[in-house]
Design a protein around this motif. Structure first.
Motif, PDB file in Angstrom:
ATOM      1  N   PRO A   1      37.838  49.632  32.378  1.00 48.46           N
ATOM      2  CA  PRO A   1      36.774  49.729  33.368  1.00 48.46           C
ATOM      3  C   PRO A   1      37.267  49.720  34.801  1.00 48.46           C
ATOM      4  O   PRO A   1      36.612  50.248  35.662  1.00 48.46           O
TER       5      PRO A   1
ATOM      6  N   ARG B   1      30.126  45.644  37.422  1.00 48.47           N
ATOM      7  CA  ARG B   1      30.877  46.825  37.870  1.00 48.47           C
ATOM      8  C   ARG B   1      29.879  47.890  38.277  1.00 48.47           C
ATOM      9  O   ARG B   1      29.061  48.320  37.481  1.00 48.47           O
ATOM     10  N   ARG B   2      29.974  48.321  39.501  1.00 48.72           N
ATOM     11  CA  ARG B   2      29.108  49.405  39.976  1.00 48.72           C
ATOM     12  C   ARG B   2      29.893  50.255  40.963  1.00 48.72           C
ATOM     13  O   ARG B   2      30.426  49.750  41.944  1.00 48.72           O
TER      14      ARG B   2
ATOM     15  N   ARG C   1      27.661  47.761  32.354  1.00 43.46           N
ATOM     16  CA  ARG C   1      28.216  47.443  33.675  1.00 43.46           C
ATOM     17  C   ARG C   1      28.244  45.955  33.963  1.00 43.46           C
ATOM     18  O   ARG C   1      28.867  45.532  34.920  1.00 43.46           O
TER      19      ARG C   1
ATOM     20  N   ARG D   1      33.641  45.782  41.925  1.00 42.89           N
ATOM     21  CA  ARG D   1      33.409  44.677  41.003  1.00 42.89           C
ATOM     22  C   ARG D   1      32.955  43.465  41.809  1.00 42.89           C
ATOM     23  O   ARG D   1      33.526  43.150  42.844  1.00 42.89           O
TER      24      ARG D   1
END
Length: 154
Positions: free
Chosen positions: A138, A68-69, A48, A73
């Motif tokens: 992603p 990235r969660r 991530r 972002r």
């Protein structure tokens, strides 16, 4: 535990108003983990968080971290010491001349040919082409380009 750092910027792009133009840029090297079916960062060891290292005039080093969660972002820029920068370069497999070093082998076919993507460490072009319908980025979309659109194989 990672030490607390002073955040220089949270912008996506290089903060030119706060930092001088970089002399060199070193992108994170990604590796495909066939057990987890994810691309991982060699710099962070995470799927991530991805980083890019910049060398500034005067021997300063700055890292751009992209996180990235949950479909979101975020970015942060922070300065690192020369020792941390050298450790980062070593972790990512950069040689002393700034080129990517070391023997690479595809995790799918075991071959050493076709590893032409400089920032993807262990998947060859023919294996990516065979799995092109499964390429997912992603950001959630299919296809695309650019630093924020790194392919993930499923």
């Amino acid at each position: 535990m990672e030490k607390k750092r002073k955040i220089l910027s949270r912008l996506r792009e290089y903060p030119a108003k706060k930092l001088p133009p970089p002399e060199a840029k070193f992108r994170d090297i990604l590796f495909w983990n066939p057990q987890r079916l994810l691309l991982f960062s060699r710099a962070t060891g995470d799927y991530r968080e991805f980083e890019t290292l910049y060398r500034l005039p005067g021997g300063r080093w700055v890292v751009r971290r992209r996180i990235r969660r949950g479909g979101r972002r975020s970015y942060c820029w922070f300065e690192v010491s020369e020792e941390e920068a050298r450790a980062w370069l070593e972790r990512c497999g950069y040689a002393s001349d700034g080129q990517i070093a070391g023997a690479r082998r595809c995790v799918f076919c075991g071959g050493v040919d076709g590893l032409d993507l400089p920032y993807l460490d262990n998947v060859c072009i023919p294996c990516i082409a065979r799995r092109v319908s499964g390429l997912v980025y992603p950001s959630g979309g299919e296809g695309g380009h650019g630093e924020d659109k790194v392919p993930c194989l499923r």
